[in-house]
Design a protein around this motif. Sequence first.
Motif, PDB file in Angstrom:
ATOM      1  N   ARG A 100      22.204  36.847  22.956  1.00  0.00           N
ATOM      2  CA  ARG A 100      22.802  35.590  22.497  1.00  0.00           C
ATOM      3  C   ARG A 100      24.321  35.665  22.424  1.00  0.00           C
ATOM      4  N   LEU A 101      24.868  36.853  22.556  1.00  0.00           N
ATOM      5  CA  LEU A 101      26.324  37.025  22.544  1.00  0.00           C
ATOM      6  C   LEU A 101      26.853  36.694  23.939  1.00  0.00           C
ATOM      7  N   ILE A 102      27.329  35.462  24.100  1.00  0.00           N
ATOM      8  CA  ILE A 102      27.829  35.055  25.415  1.00  0.00           C
ATOM      9  C   ILE A 102      29.260  35.558  25.566  1.00  0.00           C
ATOM     10  N   SER A 103      30.170  35.017  24.766  1.00  0.00           N
ATOM     11  CA  SER A 103      31.513  35.583  24.645  1.00  0.00           C
ATOM     12  C   SER A 103      31.739  35.958  23.192  1.00  0.00           C
ATOM     13  N   THR A 104      32.157  37.189  22.961  1.00  0.00           N
ATOM     14  CA  THR A 104      32.509  37.608  21.598  1.00  0.00           C
ATOM     15  C   THR A 104      34.011  37.383  21.430  1.00  0.00           C
ATOM     16  N   ILE A 105      34.383  36.759  20.312  1.00  0.00           N
ATOM     17  CA  ILE A 105      35.766  36.327  20.127  1.00  0.00           C
ATOM     18  C   ILE A 105      36.374  37.090  18.936  1.00  0.00           C
ATOM     19  N   GLY A 106      36.572  36.434  17.809  1.00  0.00           N
ATOM     20  CA  GLY A 106      37.170  37.103  16.659  1.00  0.00           C
ATOM     21  C   GLY A 106      36.233  38.119  16.023  1.00  0.00           C
ATOM     22  N   VAL A 107      36.823  39.181  15.471  1.00  0.00           N
ATOM     23  CA  VAL A 107      36.067  40.264  14.840  1.00  0.00           C
ATOM     24  C   VAL A 107      36.608  40.479  13.425  1.00  0.00           C
ATOM     25  N   ASN A 108      35.689  40.700  12.475  1.00  0.00           N
ATOM     26  CA  ASN A 108      36.107  41.059  11.123  1.00  0.00           C
ATOM     27  C   ASN A 108      35.278  42.244  10.659  1.00  0.00           C
ATOM     28  N   LEU A 109      35.954  43.333  10.292  1.00  0.00           N
ATOM     29  CA  LEU A 109      35.264  44.514   9.780  1.00  0.00           C
ATOM     30  C   LEU A 109      35.222  44.436   8.258  1.00  0.00           C
ATOM     31  N   ASP A 110      34.039  44.216   7.719  1.00  0.00           N
ATOM     32  CA  ASP A 110      33.824  44.200   6.269  1.00  0.00           C
ATOM     33  C   ASP A 110      33.389  45.606   5.875  1.00  0.00           C
ATOM     34  N   ALA A 111      34.388  46.502   5.808  1.00  0.00           N
ATOM     35  CA  ALA A 111      34.107  47.938   5.684  1.00  0.00           C
ATOM     36  C   ALA A 111      33.329  48.265   4.418  1.00  0.00           C
ATOM     37  N   GLY A 112      33.652  47.596   3.323  1.00  0.00           N
ATOM     38  CA  GLY A 112      32.983  47.882   2.057  1.00  0.00           C
ATOM     39  C   GLY A 112      31.500  47.584   2.084  1.00  0.00           C
ATOM     40  N   ARG A 113      31.081  46.693   2.971  1.00  0.00           N
ATOM     41  CA  ARG A 113      29.659  46.355   3.087  1.00  0.00           C
ATOM     42  C   ARG A 113      29.063  46.908   4.388  1.00  0.00           C
ATOM     43  N   ASN A 114      29.813  47.752   5.060  1.00  0.00           N
ATOM     44  CA  ASN A 114      29.357  48.435   6.270  1.00  0.00           C
ATOM     45  C   ASN A 114      28.824  47.459   7.313  1.00  0.00           C
ATOM     46  N   ARG A 115      29.598  46.395   7.531  1.00  0.00           N
ATOM     47  CA  ARG A 115      29.176  45.418   8.536  1.00  0.00           C
ATOM     48  C   ARG A 115      30.379  44.919   9.320  1.00  0.00           C
ATOM     49  N   VAL A 116      30.116  44.548  10.552  1.00  0.00           N
ATOM     50  CA  VAL A 116      31.143  43.971  11.396  1.00  0.00           C
ATOM     51  C   VAL A 116      30.645  42.599  11.833  1.00  0.00           C
ATOM     52  N   LEU A 117      31.497  41.593  11.662  1.00  0.00           N
ATOM     53  CA  LEU A 117      31.151  40.215  11.964  1.00  0.00           C
ATOM     54  C   LEU A 117      31.909  39.785  13.215  1.00  0.00           C
ATOM     55  N   VAL A 118      31.244  39.032  14.076  1.00  0.00           N
ATOM     56  CA  VAL A 118      31.901  38.591  15.315  1.00  0.00           C
ATOM     57  C   VAL A 118      31.540  37.133  15.586  1.00  0.00           C
TER      58      VAL A 118
END
Length: 337
Positions: A100-118
Amino acid sequence: MHHSFLAATNRPVLLPRFVLLAALAAGLLGVPPGCSKDDDEPVMAVPNPEMISVPQAATHPEGIQYDEANKRFIVSSRTKGVLSTVRDDSTFAQLADDPRLISTIGVNLDAGRNRVLVAVSDNGANTTRTTAATLRKRAALAIFNSTSGALLNYVDLGGLRPALNHFANDIAVDKDGNAYVTDSSAPIIYKVDLQGVASVFLENAQFDAGTAFGLNGIVYHPDGYLLVAKANSGTLFKVPIANPGSFTTVAAATGLSLTGADGLLLTDPQTLLLVSGSQRTVYRLSSTDAWATVRSTGTFATGAVSPTTITKRGSDAYVLYPYTATSPRFKIVKAVF
């Protein structure tokens, strides 16, 4: 007394190679000979290099975050729709993917919750995954485990306003873990809570850009508001989390144009770095009145490239040079003001 490797005759003394390497390592890394180093750590590693050139063809990354815990950058890809990692020696590896990831654009690393959002969109750049149903309609938030790359959640955003065109662009995360996502093709900021529930956080005609690129970079300020950039006009907005409808426009100093505004990075509560792709410039912006007004305190020119966004690494900031959809490489460059 300064000891030299030169003899009194000025002829070099031919020391065994391992002695020279040990001396070099001790001198350059500040490690006394005999102190152990990790076997996989480069002996001659340069801390915070000026530039990393990544020979990955047609990657066209849009977003970047520095992962301090794992000593790597995380980058997106307009053309391939994946998340990948880059190390200082240009080592490139895939971190996460999903059909479902067609184009990945902005990225946010939520390091404290061990997750990366795109942010996920489709403007036709990924020719192998774009479809008539998703072109200019796909807007989503994908959330992955930042260590393993396992998919944690995939949240549809465009379905909240199905009649509109969409381009989910950038992401900010507040202290409670709520994510805020800008839409460059619709006048909307979305909110996705920790449970993955999506809503329209703020929708306003002032965010409308017609067929141009509208809302773009977004950051969370620890005093409880968002700073959001609108690309086509260069406008900065201040949006209180508790009362988004009371948002205000940040007044730019006379003569300061921020058109082409893309990625934002808040380096401290009074300092914001703003990347203008069309101006090929990173602006260092300062506010002394809680972002009622803003002025420029420095610029970094990127040369003949349109940069997209920027990430913090220690006390340094690194800006992303994606080049074009067919380029043989991309670069990550330290911004110096």
